[in-house]
Design a protein around this motif. Structure first.
Motif, PDB file in Angstrom:
ATOM      1  N   ALA A  62      38.878  30.873  45.045  1.00 50.22           N
ATOM      2  CA  ALA A  62      39.922  31.169  46.031  1.00 50.22           C
ATOM      3  C   ALA A  62      41.104  31.874  45.371  1.00 50.22           C
ATOM      4  O   ALA A  62      41.668  32.822  45.930  1.00 50.22           O
ATOM      5  CB  ALA A  62      40.381  29.883  46.712  1.00 50.22           C
ATOM      6  N   ALA A  63      41.486  31.448  44.194  1.00 49.15           N
ATOM      7  CA  ALA A  63      42.605  32.075  43.479  1.00 49.15           C
ATOM      8  C   ALA A  63      42.233  33.482  43.000  1.00 49.15           C
ATOM      9  O   ALA A  63      43.067  34.388  43.009  1.00 49.15           O
ATOM     10  CB  ALA A  63      43.025  31.213  42.302  1.00 49.15           C
ATOM     11  N   PHE A  64      40.983  33.667  42.602  1.00 47.55           N
ATOM     12  CA  PHE A  64      40.529  34.963  42.096  1.00 47.55           C
ATOM     13  C   PHE A  64      40.128  35.924  43.205  1.00 47.55           C
ATOM     14  O   PHE A  64      39.989  37.119  42.985  1.00 47.55           O
ATOM     15  CB  PHE A  64      39.339  34.795  41.141  1.00 47.55           C
ATOM     16  CG  PHE A  64      39.654  34.091  39.862  1.00 47.55           C
ATOM     17  CD1 PHE A  64      40.786  34.408  39.122  1.00 47.55           C
ATOM     18  CD2 PHE A  64      38.818  33.109  39.381  1.00 47.55           C
ATOM     19  CE1 PHE A  64      41.069  33.764  37.925  1.00 47.55           C
ATOM     20  CE2 PHE A  64      39.083  32.458  38.182  1.00 47.55           C
ATOM     21  CZ  PHE A  64      40.218  32.782  37.463  1.00 47.55           C
ATOM     22  N   GLY A  71      28.386  40.495  35.162  1.00 48.57           N
ATOM     23  CA  GLY A  71      28.216  41.429  34.061  1.00 48.57           C
ATOM     24  C   GLY A  71      29.379  41.406  33.078  1.00 48.57           C
ATOM     25  O   GLY A  71      30.335  40.657  33.224  1.00 48.57           O
ATOM     26  N   HIS A  72      29.269  42.255  32.075  1.00 52.02           N
ATOM     27  CA  HIS A  72      30.320  42.317  31.061  1.00 52.02           C
ATOM     28  C   HIS A  72      31.633  42.810  31.653  1.00 52.02           C
ATOM     29  O   HIS A  72      32.708  42.319  31.261  1.00 52.02           O
ATOM     30  CB  HIS A  72      29.879  43.211  29.904  1.00 52.02           C
ATOM     31  CG  HIS A  72      28.834  42.576  29.048  1.00 52.02           C
ATOM     32  ND1 HIS A  72      28.121  43.291  28.115  1.00 52.02           N
ATOM     33  CD2 HIS A  72      28.361  41.297  28.977  1.00 52.02           C
ATOM     34  CE1 HIS A  72      27.259  42.494  27.503  1.00 52.02           C
ATOM     35  NE2 HIS A  72      27.393  41.274  28.014  1.00 52.02           N
ATOM     36  N   ASP A  73      31.574  43.742  32.606  1.00 47.67           N
ATOM     37  CA  ASP A  73      32.804  44.189  33.264  1.00 47.67           C
ATOM     38  C   ASP A  73      33.453  43.029  34.008  1.00 47.67           C
ATOM     39  O   ASP A  73      34.685  42.876  34.010  1.00 47.67           O
ATOM     40  CB  ASP A  73      32.535  45.341  34.233  1.00 47.67           C
ATOM     41  CG  ASP A  73      32.203  46.641  33.518  1.00 47.67           C
ATOM     42  OD1 ASP A  73      32.507  46.765  32.308  1.00 47.67           O
ATOM     43  OD2 ASP A  73      31.631  47.541  34.168  1.00 47.67           O
ATOM     44  N   GLY A  74      32.640  42.199  34.631  1.00 49.37           N
ATOM     45  CA  GLY A  74      33.153  41.031  35.329  1.00 49.37           C
ATOM     46  C   GLY A  74      33.816  40.040  34.386  1.00 49.37           C
ATOM     47  O   GLY A  74      34.846  39.443  34.723  1.00 49.37           O
ATOM     48  N   LEU A  75      33.236  39.851  33.195  1.00 49.23           N
ATOM     49  CA  LEU A  75      33.862  38.971  32.218  1.00 49.23           C
ATOM     50  C   LEU A  75      35.234  39.512  31.817  1.00 49.23           C
ATOM     51  O   LEU A  75      36.184  38.744  31.647  1.00 49.23           O
ATOM     52  CB  LEU A  75      32.979  38.809  30.975  1.00 49.23           C
ATOM     53  CG  LEU A  75      31.687  38.020  31.155  1.00 49.23           C
ATOM     54  CD1 LEU A  75      30.883  38.024  29.852  1.00 49.23           C
ATOM     55  CD2 LEU A  75      31.958  36.602  31.609  1.00 49.23           C
ATOM     56  N   GLY A  76      35.326  40.830  31.687  1.00 50.26           N
ATOM     57  CA  GLY A  76      36.621  41.452  31.391  1.00 50.26           C
ATOM     58  C   GLY A  76      37.627  41.189  32.500  1.00 50.26           C
ATOM     59  O   GLY A  76      38.801  40.895  32.243  1.00 50.26           O
ATOM     60  N   GLU A  77      37.170  41.282  33.759  1.00 56.82           N
ATOM     61  CA  GLU A  77      38.045  40.972  34.895  1.00 56.82           C
ATOM     62  C   GLU A  77      38.491  39.512  34.853  1.00 56.82           C
ATOM     63  O   GLU A  77      39.661  39.210  35.124  1.00 56.82           O
ATOM     64  CB  GLU A  77      37.318  41.244  36.211  1.00 56.82           C
ATOM     65  CG  GLU A  77      37.059  42.699  36.499  1.00 56.82           C
ATOM     66  CD  GLU A  77      36.222  42.874  37.759  1.00 56.82           C
ATOM     67  OE1 GLU A  77      36.490  42.170  38.755  1.00 56.82           O
ATOM     68  OE2 GLU A  77      35.293  43.701  37.728  1.00 56.82           O
ATOM     69  N   LEU A  78      37.573  38.614  34.544  1.00 55.80           N
ATOM     70  CA  LEU A  78      37.908  37.193  34.446  1.00 55.80           C
ATOM     71  C   LEU A  78      39.025  36.971  33.437  1.00 55.80           C
ATOM     72  O   LEU A  78      40.036  36.318  33.739  1.00 55.80           O
ATOM     73  CB  LEU A  78      36.674  36.376  34.042  1.00 55.80           C
ATOM     74  CG  LEU A  78      36.940  34.920  33.637  1.00 55.80           C
ATOM     75  CD1 LEU A  78      37.424  34.097  34.818  1.00 55.80           C
ATOM     76  CD2 LEU A  78      35.701  34.314  33.001  1.00 55.80           C
ATOM     77  N   SER A  80      41.144  39.107  32.248  1.00 59.23           N
ATOM     78  CA  SER A  80      42.381  39.744  32.730  1.00 59.23           C
ATOM     79  C   SER A  80      43.074  38.881  33.778  1.00 59.23           C
ATOM     80  O   SER A  80      44.297  38.728  33.762  1.00 59.23           O
ATOM     81  CB  SER A  80      42.084  41.127  33.314  1.00 59.23           C
ATOM     82  OG  SER A  80      41.666  42.004  32.313  1.00 59.23           O
ATOM     83  N   GLU A  81      42.300  38.333  34.704  1.00 59.74           N
ATOM     84  CA  GLU A  81      42.860  37.467  35.752  1.00 59.74           C
ATOM     85  C   GLU A  81      43.481  36.207  35.148  1.00 59.74           C
ATOM     86  O   GLU A  81      44.561  35.783  35.560  1.00 59.74           O
ATOM     87  CB  GLU A  81      41.786  37.080  36.770  1.00 59.74           C
ATOM     88  CG  GLU A  81      41.309  38.221  37.632  1.00 59.74           C
ATOM     89  CD  GLU A  81      42.320  38.627  38.690  1.00 59.74           C
ATOM     90  OE1 GLU A  81      43.165  37.799  39.086  1.00 59.74           O
ATOM     91  OE2 GLU A  81      42.266  39.782  39.124  1.00 59.74           O
ATOM     92  N   LEU A  82      42.805  35.610  34.191  1.00 58.05           N
ATOM     93  CA  LEU A  82      43.345  34.422  33.541  1.00 58.05           C
ATOM     94  C   LEU A  82      44.643  34.747  32.810  1.00 58.05           C
ATOM     95  O   LEU A  82      45.624  33.997  32.895  1.00 58.05           O
ATOM     96  CB  LEU A  82      42.322  33.816  32.578  1.00 58.05           C
ATOM     97  CG  LEU A  82      41.091  33.177  33.215  1.00 58.05           C
ATOM     98  CD1 LEU A  82      40.071  32.807  32.140  1.00 58.05           C
ATOM     99  CD2 LEU A  82      41.470  31.961  34.046  1.00 58.05           C
TER     100      LEU A  82
END
Length: 107
Positions: A62-64, A71-78, A80-82
């Protein structure tokens, strides 16, 4: 544990003839992953995950604004969001036990 995690990663590479990890190797990789996420260190996190991985967010979705990062791009987004959402972020394993059947983590 770092040397054990390095060996486990090497064993998972294509062409090695081995695609299963021992419970101890799984625990070593898990500890390395927790350290990378806690350090918001995408460079340390990427090698631990398959390029088609999926990081499920559970209640934090919900927060994200998404149920998962892919994928690896998604891990980068994670990461960054954190980094954008928290002054500090730590995940911890309070206790870990390894048995022939697997590894048990408690938080």
């Amino acid at each position: 544990m770092t040397a054990l995690a390095d060996r486990a990663l090497a064993n998972l590479r294509p062409g090695t003839g081995r695609n299963r990890l021992t419970p101890t190797e799984k625990l070593a990789l898990t500890r390395r992953s927790y350290a990378a996420v806690s350090g918001l260190d995408i460079e340390a996190l990427i090698p631990l995950y398959d390029s088609e991985c999926e990081w499920r967010n559970g209640p934090m979705g919900a927060a994200f604004g998404t149920d998962a990062f892919r994928g690896h791009d998604g891990l980068g987004e994670l990461i960054s969001e954190l980094a954008a959402g928290f002054e500090s972020f730590t995940v911890a394993i309070d206790e870990a036990r390894v048995s022939p059947e697997g590894a048990l983590l408690t938080r």
